[in-house]
Motif scaffolding. Structure first.
Motif, PDB file in Angstrom:
ATOM      1  N   MET A   1       0.839  -1.184   0.000  1.00 36.66           N
ATOM      2  CA  MET A   1       0.000   0.000   0.000  1.00 36.66           C
ATOM      3  C   MET A   1       0.883   1.246   0.000  1.00 36.66           C
ATOM      4  N   THR A   2       0.375   2.295  -0.583  1.00 34.75           N
ATOM      5  CA  THR A   2       1.108   3.554  -0.646  1.00 34.75           C
ATOM      6  C   THR A   2       0.644   4.497   0.468  1.00 34.75           C
ATOM      7  N   VAL A   3       1.363   5.598   0.608  1.00 32.31           N
ATOM      8  CA  VAL A   3       1.030   6.599   1.623  1.00 32.31           C
ATOM      9  C   VAL A   3      -0.408   7.097   1.426  1.00 32.31           C
ATOM     10  N   ASN A   4      -0.775   7.410   0.193  1.00 28.94           N
ATOM     11  CA  ASN A   4      -2.131   7.924  -0.072  1.00 28.94           C
ATOM     12  C   ASN A   4      -3.197   6.906   0.296  1.00 28.94           C
ATOM     13  N   GLN A   5      -2.940   5.646   0.010  1.00 33.38           N
ATOM     14  CA  GLN A   5      -3.913   4.616   0.359  1.00 33.38           C
ATOM     15  C   GLN A   5      -4.042   4.476   1.872  1.00 33.38           C
ATOM     16  N   PHE A   6      -2.913   4.510   2.583  1.00 32.04           N
ATOM     17  CA  PHE A   6      -2.957   4.442   4.043  1.00 32.04           C
ATOM     18  C   PHE A   6      -3.730   5.616   4.630  1.00 32.04           C
ATOM     19  N   VAL A   7      -3.501   6.820   4.115  1.00 31.39           N
ATOM     20  CA  VAL A   7      -4.204   7.997   4.624  1.00 31.39           C
ATOM     21  C   VAL A   7      -5.709   7.830   4.442  1.00 31.39           C
ATOM     22  N   ARG A   8      -6.117   7.364   3.285  1.00 34.22           N
ATOM     23  CA  ARG A   8      -7.560   7.163   3.036  1.00 34.22           C
ATOM     24  C   ARG A   8      -8.150   6.099   3.950  1.00 34.22           C
ATOM     25  N   VAL A   9      -7.416   5.004   4.140  1.00 31.15           N
ATOM     26  CA  VAL A   9      -7.901   3.925   5.009  1.00 31.15           C
ATOM     27  C   VAL A   9      -8.001   4.412   6.456  1.00 31.15           C
ATOM     28  N   PHE A  10      -6.963   5.104   6.942  1.00 30.96           N
ATOM     29  CA  PHE A  10      -6.990   5.626   8.314  1.00 30.96           C
ATOM     30  C   PHE A  10      -8.133   6.616   8.492  1.00 30.96           C
ATOM     31  N   ALA A  11      -8.269   7.569   7.584  1.00 31.64           N
ATOM     32  CA  ALA A  11      -9.319   8.587   7.712  1.00 31.64           C
ATOM     33  C   ALA A  11     -10.704   7.951   7.687  1.00 31.64           C
ATOM     34  N   GLY A  12     -10.927   7.075   6.725  1.00 28.36           N
ATOM     35  CA  GLY A  12     -12.229   6.410   6.645  1.00 28.36           C
ATOM     36  C   GLY A  12     -12.537   5.577   7.875  1.00 28.36           C
ATOM     37  N   SER A  13     -11.540   4.868   8.360  1.00 33.13           N
ATOM     38  CA  SER A  13     -11.735   4.041   9.559  1.00 33.13           C
ATOM     39  C   SER A  13     -12.048   4.895  10.781  1.00 33.13           C
ATOM     40  N   PHE A  14     -11.288   5.984  10.961  1.00 35.05           N
ATOM     41  CA  PHE A  14     -11.527   6.846  12.117  1.00 35.05           C
ATOM     42  C   PHE A  14     -12.891   7.521  12.050  1.00 35.05           C
ATOM     43  N   VAL A  15     -13.327   7.906  10.867  1.00 35.83           N
ATOM     44  CA  VAL A  15     -14.659   8.513  10.734  1.00 35.83           C
ATOM     45  C   VAL A  15     -15.739   7.496  11.094  1.00 35.83           C
ATOM     46  N   LEU A  16     -15.632   6.294  10.552  1.00 36.81           N
ATOM     47  CA  LEU A  16     -16.651   5.282  10.842  1.00 36.81           C
ATOM     48  C   LEU A  16     -16.653   4.869  12.311  1.00 36.81           C
ATOM     49  N   ILE A  17     -15.475   4.708  12.896  1.00 34.43           N
ATOM     50  CA  ILE A  17     -15.393   4.333  14.312  1.00 34.43           C
ATOM     51  C   ILE A  17     -15.953   5.444  15.198  1.00 34.43           C
ATOM     52  N   SER A  18     -15.591   6.690  14.921  1.00 35.30           N
ATOM     53  CA  SER A  18     -16.091   7.778  15.763  1.00 35.30           C
ATOM     54  C   SER A  18     -17.596   7.982  15.589  1.00 35.30           C
ATOM     55  N   LEU A  19     -18.106   7.730  14.396  1.00 37.95           N
ATOM     56  CA  LEU A  19     -19.560   7.800  14.215  1.00 37.95           C
ATOM     57  C   LEU A  19     -20.257   6.680  14.985  1.00 37.95           C
ATOM     58  N   ALA A  20     -19.691   5.482  14.938  1.00 36.64           N
ATOM     59  CA  ALA A  20     -20.280   4.358  15.671  1.00 36.64           C
ATOM     60  C   ALA A  20     -20.291   4.631  17.174  1.00 36.64           C
ATOM     61  N   LEU A  21     -19.270   5.309  17.670  1.00 39.75           N
ATOM     62  CA  LEU A  21     -19.193   5.609  19.098  1.00 39.75           C
ATOM     63  C   LEU A  21     -19.956   6.868  19.492  1.00 39.75           C
ATOM     64  N   GLY A  22     -20.300   7.728  18.511  1.00 41.05           N
ATOM     65  CA  GLY A  22     -20.899   9.009  18.842  1.00 41.05           C
ATOM     66  C   GLY A  22     -22.365   9.187  18.502  1.00 41.05           C
ATOM     67  N   VAL A  23     -22.930   8.303  17.689  1.00 40.88           N
ATOM     68  CA  VAL A  23     -24.338   8.432  17.293  1.00 40.88           C
ATOM     69  C   VAL A  23     -25.197   7.599  18.245  1.00 40.88           C
ATOM     70  N   GLU A  24     -26.205   8.233  18.819  1.00 41.83           N
ATOM     71  CA  GLU A  24     -27.013   7.575  19.857  1.00 41.83           C
ATOM     72  C   GLU A  24     -27.716   6.313  19.393  1.00 41.83           C
ATOM     73  N   GLY A  25     -28.039   6.197  18.122  1.00 45.70           N
ATOM     74  CA  GLY A  25     -28.724   5.011  17.630  1.00 45.70           C
ATOM     75  C   GLY A  25     -27.811   3.820  17.416  1.00 45.70           C
ATOM     76  N   SER A  26     -26.529   4.014  17.565  1.00 39.72           N
ATOM     77  CA  SER A  26     -25.555   2.951  17.333  1.00 39.72           C
ATOM     78  C   SER A  26     -25.490   2.008  18.532  1.00 39.72           C
ATOM     79  N   PRO A  27     -25.333   0.706  18.263  1.00 43.55           N
ATOM     80  CA  PRO A  27     -25.180  -0.236  19.390  1.00 43.55           C
ATOM     81  C   PRO A  27     -23.848  -0.058  20.132  1.00 43.55           C
ATOM     82  N   LEU A  28     -22.907   0.666  19.541  1.00 43.50           N
ATOM     83  CA  LEU A  28     -21.605   0.906  20.165  1.00 43.50           C
ATOM     84  C   LEU A  28     -21.521   2.284  20.816  1.00 43.50           C
TER      85      LEU A  28
END
Length: 72
Positions: free
Chosen positions: A1-28
């Motif tokens: 993987m390249t730097v750009n791919q890692f940045v996209r994977v990290f950003a997307g993962s952090f957004v999804l994880i923080s949404l799962a932890l921050g939205v009241e309707g989420s089981p997490l």
């Protein structure tokens, strides 16, 4: 993987994880304050699009991750 791919994977993962932890309707759901982290990631992506400064890119390059040339 390249730097750009890692940045996209990290950003997307952090957004999804923080949404799962921050939205009241989420089981997490933990706290709605996690949505601030989502906003931080989005703001960092926005500013890096204009300034081409991304701290994660610097860290990844120092760790030896290769730069990608053209899009594959």
């Amino acid at each position: 993987m390249t730097v750009n791919q890692f940045v996209r994977v990290f950003a997307g993962s952090f957004v999804l994880i923080s949404l799962a932890l921050g939205v009241e309707g989420s089981p997490l759901f933990v706290s709605s304050k996690f949505l601030w982290f989502t906003a931080f990631v989005g703001a960092n992506l926005l500013q890096s699009g204009f300034t081409r400064f991304c701290p994660l890119e610097i860290v990844l390059r120092r760790c030896g991750v290769k730069d990608g040339g053209a899009c594959n």
